[in-house]
Design a protein around this motif. Structure first.
Motif, PDB file in Angstrom:
ATOM      1  N   PHE A 249       0.857  -1.183   0.000  1.00 19.27           N
ATOM      2  CA  PHE A 249       0.000   0.000   0.000  1.00 19.27           C
ATOM      3  C   PHE A 249       0.892   1.231   0.000  1.00 19.27           C
ATOM      4  O   PHE A 249       1.706   1.415   0.894  1.00 19.27           O
ATOM      5  N   THR A 250       0.751   2.055  -1.028  1.00 22.97           N
ATOM      6  CA  THR A 250       1.506   3.307  -1.078  1.00 22.97           C
ATOM      7  C   THR A 250       0.527   4.473  -1.070  1.00 22.97           C
ATOM      8  O   THR A 250      -0.588   4.365  -1.570  1.00 22.97           O
ATOM      9  N   ARG A 251       0.971   5.555  -0.473  1.00 22.57           N
ATOM     10  CA  ARG A 251       0.161   6.767  -0.361  1.00 22.57           C
ATOM     11  C   ARG A 251       1.004   7.917  -0.877  1.00 22.57           C
ATOM     12  O   ARG A 251       2.098   8.177  -0.370  1.00 22.57           O
ATOM     13  N   THR A 252       0.510   8.590  -1.896  1.00 21.06           N
ATOM     14  CA  THR A 252       1.233   9.712  -2.487  1.00 21.06           C
ATOM     15  C   THR A 252       0.385  10.968  -2.332  1.00 21.06           C
ATOM     16  O   THR A 252      -0.793  10.973  -2.692  1.00 21.06           O
ATOM     17  N   MET A 253       0.987  12.006  -1.774  1.00 19.20           N
ATOM     18  CA  MET A 253       0.284  13.276  -1.593  1.00 19.20           C
ATOM     19  C   MET A 253       0.989  14.342  -2.426  1.00 19.20           C
ATOM     20  O   MET A 253       2.193  14.534  -2.298  1.00 19.20           O
ATOM     21  N   THR A 254       0.217  14.999  -3.270  1.00 21.50           N
ATOM     22  CA  THR A 254       0.741  16.095  -4.069  1.00 21.50           C
ATOM     23  C   THR A 254       0.090  17.386  -3.581  1.00 21.50           C
ATOM     24  O   THR A 254      -1.133  17.472  -3.514  1.00 21.50           O
ATOM     25  N   ILE A 255       0.927  18.346  -3.217  1.00 18.20           N
ATOM     26  CA  ILE A 255       0.436  19.622  -2.722  1.00 18.20           C
ATOM     27  C   ILE A 255       0.869  20.698  -3.708  1.00 18.20           C
ATOM     28  O   ILE A 255       2.060  20.845  -3.996  1.00 18.20           O
ATOM     29  N   GLU A 256      -0.104  21.425  -4.223  1.00 20.89           N
ATOM     30  CA  GLU A 256       0.174  22.508  -5.156  1.00 20.89           C
ATOM     31  C   GLU A 256      -0.297  23.812  -4.514  1.00 20.89           C
ATOM     32  O   GLU A 256      -1.455  23.923  -4.126  1.00 20.89           O
ATOM     33  N   ALA A 257       0.634  24.751  -4.401  1.00 22.02           N
ATOM     34  CA  ALA A 257       0.300  26.040  -3.780  1.00 22.02           C
ATOM     35  C   ALA A 257       0.919  27.162  -4.597  1.00 22.02           C
ATOM     36  O   ALA A 257       1.903  26.970  -5.307  1.00 22.02           O
ATOM     37  N   TYR A 258       0.320  28.313  -4.465  1.00 21.77           N
ATOM     38  CA  TYR A 258       0.808  29.488  -5.174  1.00 21.77           C
ATOM     39  C   TYR A 258       1.938  30.154  -4.395  1.00 21.77           C
ATOM     40  O   TYR A 258       1.959  30.146  -3.165  1.00 21.77           O
ATOM     41  N   LYS A 259       2.844  30.765  -5.119  1.00 21.48           N
ATOM     42  CA  LYS A 259       3.960  31.468  -4.493  1.00 21.48           C
ATOM     43  C   LYS A 259       3.456  32.566  -3.560  1.00 21.48           C
ATOM     44  O   LYS A 259       4.022  32.790  -2.498  1.00 21.48           O
ATOM     45  N   HIS A 260       2.357  33.231  -3.939  1.00 23.33           N
ATOM     46  CA  HIS A 260       1.832  34.326  -3.114  1.00 23.33           C
ATOM     47  C   HIS A 260       1.025  33.828  -1.903  1.00 23.33           C
ATOM     48  O   HIS A 260       0.602  34.624  -1.084  1.00 23.33           O
ATOM     49  N   ALA A 261       0.826  32.509  -1.812  1.00 18.12           N
ATOM     50  CA  ALA A 261       0.037  31.949  -0.705  1.00 18.12           C
ATOM     51  C   ALA A 261       0.780  30.765  -0.088  1.00 18.12           C
ATOM     52  O   ALA A 261       0.344  29.618  -0.190  1.00 18.12           O
ATOM     53  N   PRO A 262       1.930  31.016   0.538  1.00 14.48           N
ATOM     54  CA  PRO A 262       2.724  29.910   1.084  1.00 14.48           C
ATOM     55  C   PRO A 262       1.986  29.171   2.198  1.00 14.48           C
ATOM     56  O   PRO A 262       1.173  29.745   2.920  1.00 14.48           O
ATOM     57  N   LEU A 263       2.273  27.889   2.305  1.00 13.60           N
ATOM     58  CA  LEU A 263       1.661  27.058   3.340  1.00 13.60           C
ATOM     59  C   LEU A 263       2.463  27.177   4.630  1.00 13.60           C
ATOM     60  O   LEU A 263       3.690  27.271   4.605  1.00 13.60           O
ATOM     61  N   PRO A 264       1.786  27.158   5.770  1.00 10.75           N
ATOM     62  CA  PRO A 264       2.487  27.309   7.050  1.00 10.75           C
ATOM     63  C   PRO A 264       3.325  26.077   7.394  1.00 10.75           C
ATOM     64  O   PRO A 264       2.991  24.955   7.010  1.00 10.75           O
ATOM     65  N   ASP A 265       4.402  26.290   8.131  1.00  9.11           N
ATOM     66  CA  ASP A 265       5.279  25.196   8.531  1.00  9.11           C
ATOM     67  C   ASP A 265       4.533  24.115   9.304  1.00  9.11           C
ATOM     68  O   ASP A 265       4.824  22.929   9.160  1.00  9.11           O
ATOM     69  N   ALA A 266       3.569  24.497  10.130  1.00  2.67           N
ATOM     70  CA  ALA A 266       2.814  23.517  10.922  1.00  2.67           C
ATOM     71  C   ALA A 266       2.093  22.522  10.023  1.00  2.67           C
ATOM     72  O   ALA A 266       1.949  21.349  10.373  1.00  2.67           O
ATOM     73  N   PHE A 267       1.648  22.970   8.853  1.00  4.06           N
ATOM     74  CA  PHE A 267       0.989  22.069   7.913  1.00  4.06           C
ATOM     75  C   PHE A 267       1.949  20.969   7.479  1.00  4.06           C
ATOM     76  O   PHE A 267       1.598  19.794   7.428  1.00  4.06           O
ATOM     77  N   PHE A 268       3.183  21.336   7.190  1.00  2.41           N
ATOM     78  CA  PHE A 268       4.161  20.353   6.732  1.00  2.41           C
ATOM     79  C   PHE A 268       4.576  19.386   7.838  1.00  2.41           C
ATOM     80  O   PHE A 268       4.924  18.245   7.551  1.00  2.41           O
ATOM     81  N   ARG A 269       4.511  19.810   9.081  1.00  3.85           N
ATOM     82  CA  ARG A 269       4.786  18.873  10.177  1.00  3.85           C
ATOM     83  C   ARG A 269       3.724  17.777  10.211  1.00  3.85           C
ATOM     84  O   ARG A 269       4.021  16.631  10.492  1.00  3.85           O
ATOM     85  N   THR A 270       2.491  18.127   9.896  1.00  4.86           N
ATOM     86  CA  THR A 270       1.401  17.145   9.901  1.00  4.86           C
ATOM     87  C   THR A 270       1.535  16.161   8.745  1.00  4.86           C
ATOM     88  O   THR A 270       1.311  14.968   8.925  1.00  4.86           O
ATOM     89  N   VAL A 271       1.883  16.636   7.568  1.00  6.13           N
ATOM     90  CA  VAL A 271       1.945  15.761   6.386  1.00  6.13           C
ATOM     91  C   VAL A 271       3.351  15.216   6.135  1.00  6.13           C
ATOM     92  O   VAL A 271       3.600  14.601   5.099  1.00  6.13           O
ATOM     93  N   ASN A 272       4.247  15.384   7.059  1.00  8.34           N
ATOM     94  CA  ASN A 272       5.628  14.944   6.928  1.00  8.34           C
ATOM     95  C   ASN A 272       5.696  13.450   6.592  1.00  8.34           C
ATOM     96  O   ASN A 272       5.104  12.631   7.296  1.00  8.34           O
ATOM     97  N   PRO A 273       6.423  13.069   5.527  1.00  5.59           N
ATOM     98  CA  PRO A 273       6.543  11.652   5.180  1.00  5.59           C
ATOM     99  C   PRO A 273       7.163  10.805   6.288  1.00  5.59           C
ATOM    100  O   PRO A 273       7.008   9.586   6.288  1.00  5.59           O
ATOM    101  N   ALA A 274       7.834  11.438   7.242  1.00  2.26           N
ATOM    102  CA  ALA A 274       8.405  10.687   8.364  1.00  2.26           C
ATOM    103  C   ALA A 274       7.317   9.994   9.182  1.00  2.26           C
ATOM    104  O   ALA A 274       7.597   9.053   9.926  1.00  2.26           O
TER     105      ALA A 274
END
Length: 144
Positions: A104-129
């Protein structure tokens, strides 16, 4: 070790996500039927219950492929305000390399605009670790 159908049926039921994925506190708005069908929608909220993601099922090919996405204001509040201007697509892919064995593999693709950066806390939640803990939680729940 479980066949594809068993793993697919468990992980493609968003009601199970709060048992297995770190940082998921609430899933709501699920249809009354399983398996979910293409076009079905539901919501998911993080630990504080305020950042809501609205999901849409795009592909459902039991037991090999399941794809869902969220487009627009990701992590909006209960009134639909705020959030991040972006798109997330998540793909679950299931193969059977041996009898009763599921990969079972899970691939997440996140697309965001340069003018609307995603917060660091979001990346801690979706961290592949977190993937090993996620897979271990699925195995634990299936063994129950």
């Amino acid at each position: 070790m479980y066949p594809n159908e068993v793993v697919y049926d468990f992980v493609t039921n968003p009601a199970n996500w709060t048992k297995t994925y770190p940082g998921r506190a609430h899933v709501g708005g699920l249809p009354d039927h399983l398996p979910l069908r293409i076009g079905d929608t539901w919501t998911e909220a993080g630990p504080d219950g305020d950042r809501i993601f609205s999901w849409h099922l795009a592909i459902a090919m039991r037991p090999t492929l399941w794809v869902f996405n969220s487009v627009g204001r990701l992590g909006h509040d209960r009134d639909g305000n705020g959030g991040m201007e972006a798109r997330i697509t998540v793909q679950y892919h299931f193969t059977q390399p041996g009898e009763g064995i599921t990969l079972f593999t899970r691939t997440m693709t996140i697309e965001a605009y340069k003018h609307a950066p995603l917060p660091d806390a979001f990346f801690r939640t979706v961290n592949p670790a977190n993937i090993d803990a996620y897979h271990a939680a699925i195995a634990r729940e299936l063994a129950m």
